[in-house]
Design a protein around this motif. Structure first.
Motif, PDB file in Angstrom:
ATOM      1  N   UNK A 114       0.814  -1.236   0.000  1.00 40.80           N
ATOM      2  CA  UNK A 114       0.000   0.000   0.000  1.00 40.80           C
ATOM      3  C   UNK A 114       0.841   1.276   0.000  1.00 40.80           C
ATOM      4  N   UNK A 115       2.150   1.182   0.358  1.00 40.72           N
ATOM      5  CA  UNK A 115       2.964   2.383   0.544  1.00 40.72           C
ATOM      6  C   UNK A 115       2.645   3.086   1.856  1.00 40.72           C
ATOM      7  N   UNK A 116       1.852   2.447   2.711  1.00 35.88           N
ATOM      8  CA  UNK A 116       1.393   3.067   3.964  1.00 35.88           C
ATOM      9  C   UNK A 116       1.656   2.144   5.144  1.00 35.88           C
ATOM     10  N   UNK A 117       1.847   2.729   6.321  1.00 41.08           N
ATOM     11  CA  UNK A 117       1.961   1.912   7.530  1.00 41.08           C
ATOM     12  C   UNK A 117       0.556   1.431   7.907  1.00 41.08           C
ATOM     13  N   UNK A 118       0.397   0.125   8.133  1.00 38.87           N
ATOM     14  CA  UNK A 118      -0.937  -0.376   8.479  1.00 38.87           C
ATOM     15  C   UNK A 118      -1.458   0.268   9.768  1.00 38.87           C
ATOM     16  N   UNK A 119      -2.766   0.378   9.872  1.00 40.91           N
ATOM     17  CA  UNK A 119      -3.424   0.911  11.072  1.00 40.91           C
ATOM     18  C   UNK A 119      -4.114  -0.225  11.810  1.00 40.91           C
ATOM     19  N   UNK A 120      -4.062  -0.193  13.132  1.00 42.29           N
ATOM     20  CA  UNK A 120      -4.709  -1.237  13.924  1.00 42.29           C
ATOM     21  C   UNK A 120      -5.048  -0.672  15.301  1.00 42.29           C
ATOM     22  N   UNK A 121      -5.843  -1.420  16.089  1.00 45.48           N
ATOM     23  CA  UNK A 121      -6.177  -0.896  17.416  1.00 45.48           C
ATOM     24  C   UNK A 121      -4.928  -0.656  18.272  1.00 45.48           C
ATOM     25  N   UNK A 122      -3.942  -1.551  18.156  1.00 46.60           N
ATOM     26  CA  UNK A 122      -2.711  -1.437  18.951  1.00 46.60           C
ATOM     27  C   UNK A 122      -1.535  -1.873  18.085  1.00 46.60           C
ATOM     28  N   UNK A 185     -10.178  -5.350  16.888  1.00 43.30           N
ATOM     29  CA  UNK A 185     -10.724  -4.573  18.016  1.00 43.30           C
ATOM     30  C   UNK A 185     -11.426  -5.488  19.018  1.00 43.30           C
ATOM     31  N   UNK A 186     -12.085  -6.539  18.523  1.00 44.88           N
ATOM     32  CA  UNK A 186     -12.827  -7.431  19.423  1.00 44.88           C
ATOM     33  C   UNK A 186     -11.896  -8.252  20.309  1.00 44.88           C
ATOM     34  N   UNK A 187     -10.778  -8.722  19.723  1.00 44.59           N
ATOM     35  CA  UNK A 187      -9.915  -9.686  20.423  1.00 44.59           C
ATOM     36  C   UNK A 187      -8.939  -8.955  21.356  1.00 44.59           C
ATOM     37  N   UNK A 188      -8.780  -9.474  22.567  1.00 45.16           N
ATOM     38  CA  UNK A 188      -7.954  -8.742  23.535  1.00 45.16           C
ATOM     39  C   UNK A 188      -6.460  -8.855  23.262  1.00 45.16           C
ATOM     40  N   UNK A 189      -6.004  -9.881  22.487  1.00 40.00           N
ATOM     41  CA  UNK A 189      -4.555  -9.937  22.225  1.00 40.00           C
ATOM     42  C   UNK A 189      -4.114  -8.891  21.197  1.00 40.00           C
ATOM     43  N   UNK A 190      -5.054  -8.382  20.404  1.00 38.26           N
ATOM     44  CA  UNK A 190      -4.709  -7.360  19.405  1.00 38.26           C
ATOM     45  C   UNK A 190      -5.227  -5.982  19.810  1.00 38.26           C
ATOM     46  N   UNK A 191      -6.072  -5.930  20.834  1.00 39.38           N
ATOM     47  CA  UNK A 191      -6.613  -4.653  21.304  1.00 39.38           C
ATOM     48  C   UNK A 191      -6.121  -4.412  22.725  1.00 39.38           C
ATOM     49  N   UNK A 192      -5.098  -3.577  22.852  1.00 36.37           N
ATOM     50  CA  UNK A 192      -4.545  -3.270  24.184  1.00 36.37           C
ATOM     51  C   UNK A 192      -4.889  -1.844  24.588  1.00 36.37           C
ATOM     52  N   UNK A 193      -5.900  -1.287  23.948  1.00 37.26           N
ATOM     53  CA  UNK A 193      -6.223   0.123  24.169  1.00 37.26           C
ATOM     54  C   UNK A 193      -6.769   0.354  25.567  1.00 37.26           C
ATOM     55  N   UNK A 194      -6.562   1.594  26.023  1.00 35.28           N
ATOM     56  CA  UNK A 194      -7.095   1.955  27.332  1.00 35.28           C
ATOM     57  C   UNK A 194      -8.156   3.058  27.188  1.00 35.28           C
ATOM     58  N   UNK A 195      -8.510   3.396  25.926  1.00 41.24           N
ATOM     59  CA  UNK A 195      -9.542   4.422  25.735  1.00 41.24           C
ATOM     60  C   UNK A 195     -10.926   3.750  25.637  1.00 41.24           C
TER      61      UNK A 195
END
Ligand SMILES: Cc1cc2nc3c(=O)[nH]c(=O)nc-3n(C[C@H](O)[C@H](O)[C@H](O)COP(=O)(O)O)c2cc1C
Length: 376
Positions: A114-122, A185-195
């Motif tokens: 993509x030429x872009x840095x991927x975006x993810x929850x964490x 976003x649903x799975x806790x191993x890939x979503x470490x957000x605190x917001x």
């Protein structure tokens, strides 16, 4: 040797009348142009399969950064919309009905594509290599989505849904399964957000729910389906509380009156399948977990799915290899085997549009005389 099969009778999906209860599951086949525009090959492919009650077309990215692999389809420019219109016109002319799956890969993406840095929850990288135009490469750490990224991504899903309707689709399927962005976003191993989008199950389901709500707001809930794959570990996601997570998601979405919920069943029955059926008052599409792709096994799996409470049955590989799957199941005829995995994700018409339909059999009394001589 006609075999009557309950799933071949007409069905309804909200305001849509379907020819049968079979749904072609979304199948990414990487036959688009480099910019994600659908190709004439794809028009042929989907038109060949128009006898499915409903086709859910392959995961299509709603923005550039959401692209998973090379040559997957997209739906965020006029060119994409025009390309898809060729496909939906051909399918409609052949009597078919079609939804489009909206898929954002999140961390399942690569700058080499993509030429872009991927975006993810964490910033948790995919623990695998990923296919790029230069071959397989180690995944990179995605950038954690800011509040602005979250808002912009939700808006991109809604805009893509509007484009899909403009391109002639009956509706869209929001992809919240198989370890893609919403599932991350649903799975806790890939979503470490605190917001507000991480932590409790109510917070982790928020992004998937807001995307679905925004898409429903854009095109009408009766044109929107949602795909989930509880307990699946595809693309490295791990859910700690599958029951609680999906109970929270469905509690939030139940009142929306979506066109359907599409459930990918992975592995043996674990109890959550029936709980989801009990929790979901609307239309449920069940995608069985097939290990055997013979006529008998596919027929049995489709019947079991309906008996377990699904309203419609989605099939992937059987439709991939059999353009006339519906007719073959009606006749109890053998199915083409899936050929060469290599052609699944690359190539042109090979392994894509060259799976044969049953040869048209002349009926013996009208075409062949009693002694076998051909008379017509
Ligand atoms: C070649 C291939 C491509 C796939 N692409 C997608 C996709 O774009 N979106 C999706 O949600 N699932 C995708 N899947 C999963 C299928 O939709 C389906 O869930 C899976 O093949 C199991 O169904 P089956 O046993 O009938 O094949 C893909 C599967 C295959 C084999």
């Amino acid at each position: 040797m006609t075999q009557t099969t309950d799933f071949l009778t007409p069905a309804r999906l909200g305001r849509l009348a379907l020819a049968n209860h079979l749904v072609m599951a979304p199948l990414t086949r990487n036959r688009a142009e480099a910019d994600g525009t659908p190709t004439p090959l794809m028009t042929t492919h989907y038109a060949q399969r128009a006898s499915a009650g409903l086709i859910i077309a392959e995961g299509s990215t709603p923005n550039a950064v959401g692209q998973t692999y090379p040559n997957i389809t997209a739906i965020h420019t006029d060119r994409h919309t025009d390309g898809w219109r060729q496909v939906t016109d051909a399918v409609r002319a052949a009597g078919g009905r079609m939804f489009l799956q909206l898929q954002h890969g999140g961390r399942v993406s690569h700058p080499a594509t993509t030429g872009l840095t991927p975006l993810a929850p964490s910033p948790v990288p995919l623990p695998e290599t990923i296919f790029t135009p230069g071959g397989h490469r180690p995944a990179v750490a995605p950038r954690e989505m800011t509040a602005d990224d979250v808002r912009a991504t939700i808006a991109d899903f809604a805009a893509a849904a509007r484009r899909a309707v403009d391109a002639g689709f009956e509706g869209v399927e929001v992809h919240s399964a198989n370890g893609m962005l919403l599932h991350q976003f649903l799975a806790d191993n890939t979503n470490r957000r605190t917001d507000a989008y991480g932590g409790s199950v109510e917070r982790r389901v928020r992004f998937a729910a807001e995307v679905t709500e925004a898409v429903a707001d854009a095109i009408g809930a009766d044109r929107v389906g949602l795909r989930i794959s509880p307990a699946s570990t595809v693309n490295g996601v791990l859910e700690d509380d599958t029951d609680g997570l999906y109970a929270a998601l469905l509690a939030r979405l139940k009142g929306l009156d979506l066109a359907y919920l599409h459930l990918v069943r992975s592995g043996p029955e674990t109890g959550w399948y029936r709980r989801i059926r009990a929790d979901w008052p609307g239309t449920l599409i069940g995608n069985p977990d097939l290990t055997d792709l013979t006529t008998e096994a596919v027929t049995r799996a489709a019947r079991e799915m309906l008996a377990a409470g699904a309203d419609l049955v989605a099939l992937g590989r059987p439709f991939l290899a059999n353009p006339d799957l519906v007719e073959r199941l009606r006749l109890g005829a053998p199915l083409n085997p899936v050929r060469d995995r290599y052609f699944m994700y690359v190539g042109g018409a090979d392994g894509y549009n060259d799976y044969p339909a049953l040869a048209t059999q002349p009926s013996s009394d009208s075409i062949v005389a009693w002694d076998g001589a051909r008379v017509a």
